[in-house]
Design a protein around this motif. Structure first.
Motif, PDB file in Angstrom:
ATOM      1  N   TYR A 291       0.866  -1.234  -0.363  1.00 32.92           N
ATOM      2  CA  TYR A 291       0.012  -0.273   0.451  1.00 32.92           C
ATOM      3  C   TYR A 291       0.882   1.227   0.142  1.00 32.92           C
ATOM      4  O   TYR A 291       2.376   1.239   0.203  1.00 32.92           O
ATOM      5  N   ASP A 292      -0.356   2.414  -0.275  1.00 33.66           N
ATOM      6  CA  ASP A 292       0.867   3.524   0.067  1.00 33.66           C
ATOM      7  C   ASP A 292       1.120   3.556   1.126  1.00 33.66           C
ATOM      8  O   ASP A 292       0.205   3.317   2.192  1.00 33.66           O
ATOM      9  N   GLY A 293       2.335   4.675   1.495  1.00 32.54           N
ATOM     10  CA  GLY A 293       3.204   3.873   2.661  1.00 32.54           C
ATOM     11  C   GLY A 293       2.832   5.769   3.635  1.00 32.54           C
ATOM     12  O   GLY A 293       3.240   5.167   5.026  1.00 32.54           O
ATOM     13  N   THR A 294       2.449   6.374   3.773  1.00 34.80           N
ATOM     14  CA  THR A 294       2.023   7.021   4.273  1.00 34.80           C
ATOM     15  C   THR A 294       0.819   7.540   4.788  1.00 34.80           C
ATOM     16  O   THR A 294       0.372   6.857   4.991  1.00 34.80           O
ATOM     17  N   PRO A 295       1.559   8.003   6.248  1.00 31.51           N
ATOM     18  CA  PRO A 295       0.574   8.148   7.419  1.00 31.51           C
ATOM     19  C   PRO A 295      -1.050   8.226   7.474  1.00 31.51           C
ATOM     20  O   PRO A 295      -2.205   8.558   7.754  1.00 31.51           O
ATOM     21  N   ALA A 296      -0.975   9.849   6.470  1.00 33.69           N
ATOM     22  CA  ALA A 296      -1.931  10.627   5.860  1.00 33.69           C
ATOM     23  C   ALA A 296      -3.063   9.268   5.198  1.00 33.69           C
ATOM     24  O   ALA A 296      -4.651   9.246   5.512  1.00 33.69           O
ATOM     25  N   GLU A 297      -2.453   8.011   4.609  1.00 33.57           N
ATOM     26  CA  GLU A 297      -3.229   7.132   3.797  1.00 33.57           C
ATOM     27  C   GLU A 297      -4.292   6.660   4.869  1.00 33.57           C
ATOM     28  O   GLU A 297      -4.740   6.105   4.958  1.00 33.57           O
ATOM     29  N   TYR A 298      -3.092   5.877   6.065  1.00 33.40           N
ATOM     30  CA  TYR A 298      -3.584   5.103   6.682  1.00 33.40           C
ATOM     31  C   TYR A 298      -4.931   5.502   7.372  1.00 33.40           C
ATOM     32  O   TYR A 298      -5.827   5.067   7.625  1.00 33.40           O
ATOM     33  N   GLN A 299      -5.014   7.097   8.282  1.00 28.46           N
ATOM     34  CA  GLN A 299      -5.824   7.745   8.439  1.00 28.46           C
ATOM     35  C   GLN A 299      -6.934   7.448   7.558  1.00 28.46           C
ATOM     36  O   GLN A 299      -8.115   7.502   7.762  1.00 28.46           O
ATOM     37  N   ARG A 300      -6.940   7.667   6.526  1.00 29.24           N
ATOM     38  CA  ARG A 300      -8.023   8.536   5.527  1.00 29.24           C
ATOM     39  C   ARG A 300      -8.972   6.254   5.431  1.00 29.24           C
ATOM     40  O   ARG A 300     -10.174   6.033   5.396  1.00 29.24           O
ATOM     41  N   PHE A 301      -8.009   5.602   5.170  1.00 31.27           N
ATOM     42  CA  PHE A 301      -8.000   3.681   4.536  1.00 31.27           C
ATOM     43  C   PHE A 301      -8.956   3.567   6.751  1.00 31.27           C
ATOM     44  O   PHE A 301      -9.674   2.565   6.128  1.00 31.27           O
ATOM     45  N   ILE A 302      -7.894   4.140   7.128  1.00 29.19           N
ATOM     46  CA  ILE A 302      -8.600   3.317   8.773  1.00 29.19           C
ATOM     47  C   ILE A 302     -10.084   3.986   9.464  1.00 29.19           C
ATOM     48  O   ILE A 302     -10.844   2.965   9.957  1.00 29.19           O
ATOM     49  N   ALA A 303     -10.789   4.831   9.162  1.00 29.62           N
ATOM     50  CA  ALA A 303     -12.002   5.698   9.269  1.00 29.62           C
ATOM     51  C   ALA A 303     -13.106   4.748   8.604  1.00 29.62           C
ATOM     52  O   ALA A 303     -13.982   4.123   8.673  1.00 29.62           O
ATOM     53  N   GLY A 304     -12.744   3.371   7.534  1.00 31.19           N
ATOM     54  CA  GLY A 304     -13.917   2.710   6.213  1.00 31.19           C
ATOM     55  C   GLY A 304     -13.197   1.481   7.698  1.00 31.19           C
ATOM     56  O   GLY A 304     -14.263   0.952   7.922  1.00 31.19           O
ATOM     57  N   GLU A 305     -12.626   1.207   7.584  1.00 26.52           N
ATOM     58  CA  GLU A 305     -12.631   0.346   8.476  1.00 26.52           C
ATOM     59  C   GLU A 305     -13.062  -0.677   9.701  1.00 26.52           C
ATOM     60  O   GLU A 305     -13.807  -0.410  10.334  1.00 26.52           O
ATOM     61  N   LYS A 306     -13.365   1.392  10.477  1.00 26.67           N
ATOM     62  CA  LYS A 306     -13.536   1.588  11.881  1.00 26.67           C
ATOM     63  C   LYS A 306     -15.257   1.221  11.321  1.00 26.67           C
ATOM     64  O   LYS A 306     -16.077   0.062  12.077  1.00 26.67           O
ATOM     65  N   ALA A 307     -15.696   1.702  10.262  1.00 28.99           N
ATOM     66  CA  ALA A 307     -17.211   1.637  10.133  1.00 28.99           C
ATOM     67  C   ALA A 307     -17.253   0.130   9.955  1.00 28.99           C
ATOM     68  O   ALA A 307     -19.041  -0.598   9.743  1.00 28.99           O
TER      69      ALA A 307
END
Length: 321
Positions: A291-307
């Motif tokens: 995946y894209d290694g940036t912290p910003a990418e993680y923040q976008r990804f994690i919101a969807g995973e939590k829901a």
């Protein structure tokens, strides 16, 4: 020189020394805490990506496997480590999303880790033991519906990703299958090969060697498209179950309070490693996507995973305490 002048000079020297030491990071090997045992897909990715990061940083990254309790043990080790950049943690969907949903009390706060960046994801494959009378996903669902609670599935333990994947299957396909937890994914797969359980779900590198030998039968990829490493296995949408989508994903974290400049160096080393065509090709051949290694990418990804997983955990009524 006056006492006040000498004190000022000493303070300046100390500040300069501190700044020099910080700029020299890392000065010794870095520990990478992994929440599963050696040999699994999480460990394989951790070692390969960790080596690349170590090369980029000029220091070795030493993997420390801390399996058990759905990743709680490893997460606690990492959360309580000094925030100096010399401990990083390979978080998963379990440690960062699922555990906070199923435990009323946790020994760590998943949201307090400092993200270094996303690492990889590996869509799961649904497979059955050779003796199950189903050659396709449709035949499997029909058989399971005709024999409620007669089939069982093995997983890496309660609330592990494979367990959640099968709970998702039970919801999307409306089938009743009995859960049999094991201590690891490899134990569950071996149980299916040996005939002790009927169904398993795990990453492509774990399932496909046994499917190729005929010991397991891969029925579907829990994703929206086929895998290059298993092109013969249809995607979930192709077999009529587009909602069946789950993968094991990983991200690197540091303890809360790790200095921003250290996080920047770690993130830069991670992004450099993940951009390697050779590494991307090697892991893709094993069914793992970087995946894209940036912290910003993680923040976008994690919101969807939590829901997503909050809904699944609630519907499946999964609780650990």
């Amino acid at each position: 020189m006056t006492y006040r002048g000498m004190a000022g000079a000493l303070a300046l020297a100390a500040a300069m020394a501190g700044g020099g030491a910080q700029a020299a990071y890392p000065e010794r090997p870095i520990r990478l805490v992994v929440p599963f045992g050696a040999g699994g897909i999480t460990d394989i990715v951790a070692r390969q990506v960790g080596k690349g990061m170590g090369d980029a940083l000029g220091q070795g990254i030493v993997v420390e496997n801390r399996p058990g309790a759905g990743g709680v043990i490893a997460a606690q080790v990492a959360a309580s480590a000094p925030a100096d950049g010399y401990t990083i943690f390979m978080g998963t969907v379990g440690t960062q999303v699922v555990n906070p949903l199923i435990y009323s009390k946790l020994s760590y706060d998943a949201d307090r880790f400092a993200p270094v960046g996303m690492v990889s994801g590996s869509p799961y494959l649904l497979a059955v033991r050779a003796g199950v009378p189903a050659a396709t996903f449709g035949e499997f669902v029909a058989y399971a519906k005709a024999h409620p609670a007669k089939l069982n599935f093995g997983s890496a333990g309660n609330a592990s990703s494979p367990h959640l994947g099968l709970e998702l299957l039970k919801l999307t396909a409306a089938v009743d299958i009995v859960h049999v937890p094991f201590k690891s994914g490899s134990e569950a797969v071996n149980a299916a090969i040996g005939g002790q359980v009927d169904v398993v779900m795990d990453a492509s590198p774990v399932i496909m060697p046994h499917a190729a030998s005929g010991k397991l039968r891969a029925l579907a990829v829990a994703a929206d498209k086929r895998l290059p490493s298993a092109p013969e296995v249809p995607a979930a949408g192709e077999v009529g179950d587009p909602g069946l989508q789950i993968s094991s994903w990983n991200a690197f974290f540091a303890p809360a309070g790790t200095p921003a400049e250290v996080l920047e160096k770690l993130s830069a080393a991670l992004q450099k490693t993940l951009s390697s065509p050779e590494l991307r090709q090697r892991l893709a051949s094993q069914g793992t996507q970087l995946y894209d290694g940036t912290p910003a990418e993680y923040q976008r990804f994690i919101a969807g995973e939590k829901a997503k997983w909050a809904d699944i955990v609630k519907r499946a009524n999964i609780k650990m305490d």
